[in-house]
Design an enzyme around this catalytic site. Structure first.
Site, PDB file in Angstrom:
ATOM      1  N   GLY A 151       0.923  -1.443   0.215  1.00  0.00           N
ATOM      2  CA  GLY A 151       0.071   0.271   0.243  1.00  0.00           C
ATOM      3  C   GLY A 151       1.024   0.895  -0.045  1.00  0.00           C
ATOM      4  O   GLY A 151       0.017   2.322  -0.706  1.00  0.00           O
ATOM      5  N   ASP A 187       5.058 -10.364   7.590  1.00  0.00           N
ATOM      6  CA  ASP A 187       3.974 -11.191   6.670  1.00  0.00           C
ATOM      7  C   ASP A 187       4.522 -12.057   5.806  1.00  0.00           C
ATOM      8  O   ASP A 187       4.288 -13.311   4.319  1.00  0.00           O
ATOM      9  CB  ASP A 187       2.896 -10.860   6.027  1.00  0.00           C
ATOM     10  CG  ASP A 187       1.837  -9.876   7.125  1.00  0.00           C
ATOM     11  OD1 ASP A 187       2.143 -10.458   8.555  1.00  0.00           O
ATOM     12  OD2 ASP A 187       0.814  -9.183   7.216  1.00  0.00           O
ATOM     13  N   ARG A 192      -0.886 -32.538  24.765  1.00  0.00           N
ATOM     14  CA  ARG A 192      -1.721 -31.937  25.438  1.00  0.00           C
ATOM     15  C   ARG A 192      -1.963 -31.021  23.639  1.00  0.00           C
ATOM     16  O   ARG A 192      -0.559 -31.227  22.691  1.00  0.00           O
ATOM     17  CB  ARG A 192      -1.719 -29.730  25.485  1.00  0.00           C
ATOM     18  CG  ARG A 192      -2.329 -30.318  27.084  1.00  0.00           C
ATOM     19  CD  ARG A 192      -2.318 -28.678  27.538  1.00  0.00           C
ATOM     20  NE  ARG A 192      -2.709 -28.755  28.851  1.00  0.00           N
ATOM     21  CZ  ARG A 192      -2.362 -28.382  29.628  1.00  0.00           C
ATOM     22  NH1 ARG A 192      -1.453 -27.404  29.970  1.00  0.00           N
ATOM     23  NH2 ARG A 192      -3.018 -27.390  31.374  1.00  0.00           N
ATOM     24  N   VAL A 223       3.000  -9.369  19.397  1.00  0.00           N
ATOM     25  CA  VAL A 223       4.110  -9.784  19.714  1.00  0.00           C
ATOM     26  C   VAL A 223       5.480  -9.470  18.611  1.00  0.00           C
ATOM     27  O   VAL A 223       6.514  -9.753  18.400  1.00  0.00           O
ATOM     28  CB  VAL A 223       3.831 -11.251  20.398  1.00  0.00           C
ATOM     29  CG1 VAL A 223       5.365 -12.047  20.797  1.00  0.00           C
ATOM     30  CG2 VAL A 223       3.287 -11.197  22.131  1.00  0.00           C
TER      31      VAL A 223
END
Length: 791
Positions: free
Chosen positions: A129, A175, A210, A308
């Site tokens: 952008g 990203d 888990r 984070v």
């Protein structure tokens, strides 16, 4: 999309930075959009390189908002303005979303503010952008100036004098969502944050048996999710570009149950925040958790990483990438003419390239369009070779076909670790074992190097035996420096006894030397007439045939992390110079690149001989530096750079010469550079390059097996590595002439070209070769020959 930009002709002589002058030029640098670690390193490189070539460089605070508002938001940058920012995350010049810049009125105001300062060169660090906005601004520039003159805001002379605007972009985005570059600034650091969390979660998940659902950033791009899944061996991953097939709910539950049945105590599921199904409906982490609890009754937890991932210190990779890109951006601006289109500086393999900004933005937008239209195969392809390669390898390594569906090759392939341990070796072994099994081979593990090979320490290794290996440092198979030379008879016997048809050697210079010995032994022992592939894995990065070795990134991170702490302590005490000794044998890679990433004042290496005059010049440089506001110094020394100028000698010399001006401390980093958890880069690189090595072995076995052919040609014993933009298999026979065996280094090393960068950014005069720059390329033409190297 083909580019209509004619390539810049290149002369046969190297071009140096001295040929380019920034005198009279004004460069504005801004960071825009979301912040990313490494942006500060890019800002620092632009400022210092700009000042070095004689240009004026201006900070534009708060991105486009600052450009529109003008006034105190545009400030001339000095050399010291960017001191001590390399290790700082985020961006010191601020970033903001700016609605005003979307309007012509806002851009008119921005143009008036730039003309006021004479800025006609813009370096924009941001996402697609931000770069699109810069390109619109560049296209409208002359019209905006005419309108300003018409309104009496600027003179007619100013319209003529500042008639065109040059724009160079650098992509700062965690990203990695920009087409045309293998890596964007900030991605590697974000992966560091993610892997730290995953490694921490794995220990607690194993304690309680888990299942963890981890949500990572990536609203429109699944790169972070995909690479972290690859780097930790996740059971399942959800991406926007490649939604799971219909019926995924049942398939995923079956997979999780099977893994538990194989005694796996934990399950990790990674979800990109923008994950969707084939109908473009969102798949949330909560939805996945509810499904696992309802169907399987597993104790399941959700962890959302959020911001984070944007925070923390930039990794060594991001600092070096940003510094290289920043320097390249300034060179591009110096070379630009009114006809030069806006370009973006990006990374292709291990090389900085310039691509037309419009094409890259268009391709990035095409990915989103393909996803919206549910053309997911096109979306993956448009994301680029790196993304596609990662996805294919993840699928191969994560899902094991039932044994009756795998066509057996009746070949035995052995894997061995040789030399000093390097982080990422275990990820490479895991990848080789799983790809080998998927190709139908029986995989054999050789323990304790060639020593163990000679003693017959060889066992079959299965799919689940290598589970959880990616995050382990060191070498689980065990590794020794022993070469096969004195065990040739015994090793030949073991190859015969275990019917070994091919060998993968993962290690440093010893691995390379071993392959040469085995190639030479083929005349006397026919057992060695098998395909042999060497995967360079060493923190020293000194193996011929590759630009980057597995483990060198983790070693570099260790060096830079220590330098950061040391610089921090020095800035507290003031007037202190630290001398740090790095490992690497005669190879100065860690010292040189560590120096570039940590902002060192000097780095002494074997490849560039130095004498007492150089040491004296460095002391004088530091004495001058102590008169400024930057009252600390950092000097790196490669362990074998000089027989006589030892670390102690340099420390004593600096202490004596700096008396009354600065005091000295020394630090020998030692084996901490070899240890530790592998970096995300080394896990990913080790996994991908090892999978590629196994494909090559499978091809070689198909060529020879069943035809009774022995592998006697040179191309049967190769080193696999990255060279500039390509992945290359190079026969050890060819590499011998490129090797300095006495000092265990290649005769030519690519990173020496970056050495002047470290000097320039530390305020020394240096001759920097810019021959590789200057050509604007079409996006899809980046690789005209060879197999592309996607890092």
């Amino acid at each position: 999309m083909a580019s209509n930009v004619p390539p810049t002709p290149r002369g046969s002589f190297p071009r140096y930075l001295e040929h380019l002058s920034g005198s009279g030029k004004a460069i504005g640098v801004l960071t825009s959009g979301g912040d990313a670690q490494g942006m500060n390193a890019a800002v620092r490189a632009v400022v210092r390189m700009g000042i070095y070539v004689g240009a004026k460089v201006y900070f534009i605070y708060e991105g486009y908002q600052g450009m529109v508002d003008g006034g105190s938001n545009i400030v001339e940058a000095k050399w010291e303005s960017v001191s001590s920012i390399l290790q700082v995350g985020g961006t010191i010049i601020g970033s903001a979303r700016c609605k005003a810049f979307h309007t012509r009125e806002g851009r008119l105001q921005a143009a008036g503010n730039l003309v006021q300062w004479g800025i006609t060169n813009l370096c924009v660090i941001g996402g697609d952008g931000s770069l699109t906005g810069a390109n619109i601004f560049r296209k409208e520039w002359s019209e905006l100036l005419e309108e300003l003159a018409k309104n009496g805001k600027i003179s007619e002379e100013a319209v003529t004098k500042y008639s065109y605007l040059n724009v160079v972009g650098m992509v700062g985005s965690i990203d990695n969502d920009f087409c045309g570059t293998d890596m964007t600034i900030g991605t590697d650091s974000a992966l560091h944050r993610i892997m730290e969390v995953i490694d921490a979660i794995m220990t607690t998940a194993q304690s309680h048996q888990r299942t963890f659902v981890l949500e990572v950033m990536g609203r429109h791009c699944g790169y972070l999710a995909l690479v972290s899944a690859l780097a930790c061996g996740a059971d399942w991953v959800f991406l926007p570009e490649s939604p799971p097939e219909e019926g995924w709910e049942e398939n995923m539950c079956v997979k999780l149950s099977e893994n538990r049945a194989r005694k796996k105590r934990l399950n990790i599921i990674i979800v990109a925040e923008g994950a969707i199904d084939t109908q473009n409906q969102p798949i949330s982490s909560e939805k996945i958790k509810d499904l696992v609890v309802k169907q399987l009754g597993f104790d399941t937890r959700v962890t959302i990483l959020g911001h984070v991932q944007r925070g923390g210190t930039p990794s060594a990779f991001d600092r070096i990438l940003a510094s290289r890109m920043g320097v390249e951006a300034v060179v591009a601006l110096l070379e630009a003419t009114p006809e030069t289109p806006a370009c973006v500086v990006s990374l292709s393999g291990n090389q900085a390239v310039r691509l037309p900004l419009v094409e890259c933005v268009q391709m990035t937008q095409d990915v989103q369009k393909a996803m919206d239209e549910r053309r997911f195969k096109d979306a993956v392809r448009l994301r680029g070779r790196s993304f596609e390669g990662n996805l294919n390898i993840y699928k191969r390594l994560a899902i094991k076909l039932p044994d009756d569906q795998i066509t057996k090759s009746n070949c035995n392939v052995a894997v061995i670790n040789v030399g000093a341990p390097a982080a990422g070796m275990n990820a490479a072994v895991r990848s080789a074992v799983r790809v080998g099994i998927a190709d139908g081979h029986k995989m054999l593990a050789i323990y304790d190097g060639f020593d163990g090979f000679a003693k017959g320490q060889i066992k079959e290794i299965g799919w689940s035996d290598v589970g959880g290996w990616t995050g382990q440092g060191g070498s689980i198979l065990g590794t020794k420096r022993a070469l096969p030379g004195k065990f040739l008879e015994e090793i030949a016997e073991q190859i015969r006894a275990h019917s070994i048809n091919a060998l993968l050697i993962i290690g440093g210079f010893e691995a390379y030397s071993s392959a040469i010995m085995m190639a030479n032994a083929r005349d006397s022992h026919e057992e060695f007439c098998i395909p042999v592939c060497v995967l360079p894995a060493t923190i020293s990065n000194n193996v011929p045939g590759t630009d980057i070795s597995i483990g060198s990134d983790t070693g570099l991170d260790a060096v830079v992390e220590t330098c950061d702490r040391i610089k921090q302590s020095a800035s507290g005490t003031k007037r202190r110079v630290f001398i740090i000794e790095t490992m690497g044998g005669y190879c100065g890679y860690l010292a040189n690149m560590g120096g570039l990433a940590a902002g060192a004042d000097a780095a002494y290496i074997f490849e560039e001989p130095f004498d007492i005059r150089d040491l004296q010049s460095n002391v004088e440089h530091l004495t001058e530096k102590m008169k400024t506001s930057i009252q600390r110094g950092l000097v790196l020394r490669n362990e074998s750079c000089s027989e006589n100028y030892t670390t102690d000698f340099i420390y004593q010399l600096y202490s004596e010469e700096g008396k009354g001006v600065f005091d000295c401390r020394k630090n020998v980093l030692g084996h901490m550079q070899q240890g530790g958890v592998p970096s995300p880069f080394d896990r990913n690189f080790g996994t991908k390059i090892s999978a590629r090595a196994m494909q090559w072995i499978t091809t070689k076995l198909k060529e020879s097996y069943g035809k009774g052919k022995k592998c006697v040609s040179d191309d049967c014993i190769c080193v696999l590595g990255i060279s500039k933009r390509n992945v290359l298999f190079q026969p050890v026979a060819d590499l011998k002439k490129e090797t300095d065996f006495e000092h265990r280094i290649p005769k030519e090393q690519w990173w020496l070209k970056l050495r002047p960068l470290m000097k320039i950014l530390a305020k020394y005069k240096a001759s920097f070769d810019v021959s590789d720059s200057g050509q604007l390329e079409a996006v899809q033409d980046q690789n005209t020959q060879g197999e592309p190297a996607a890092i």
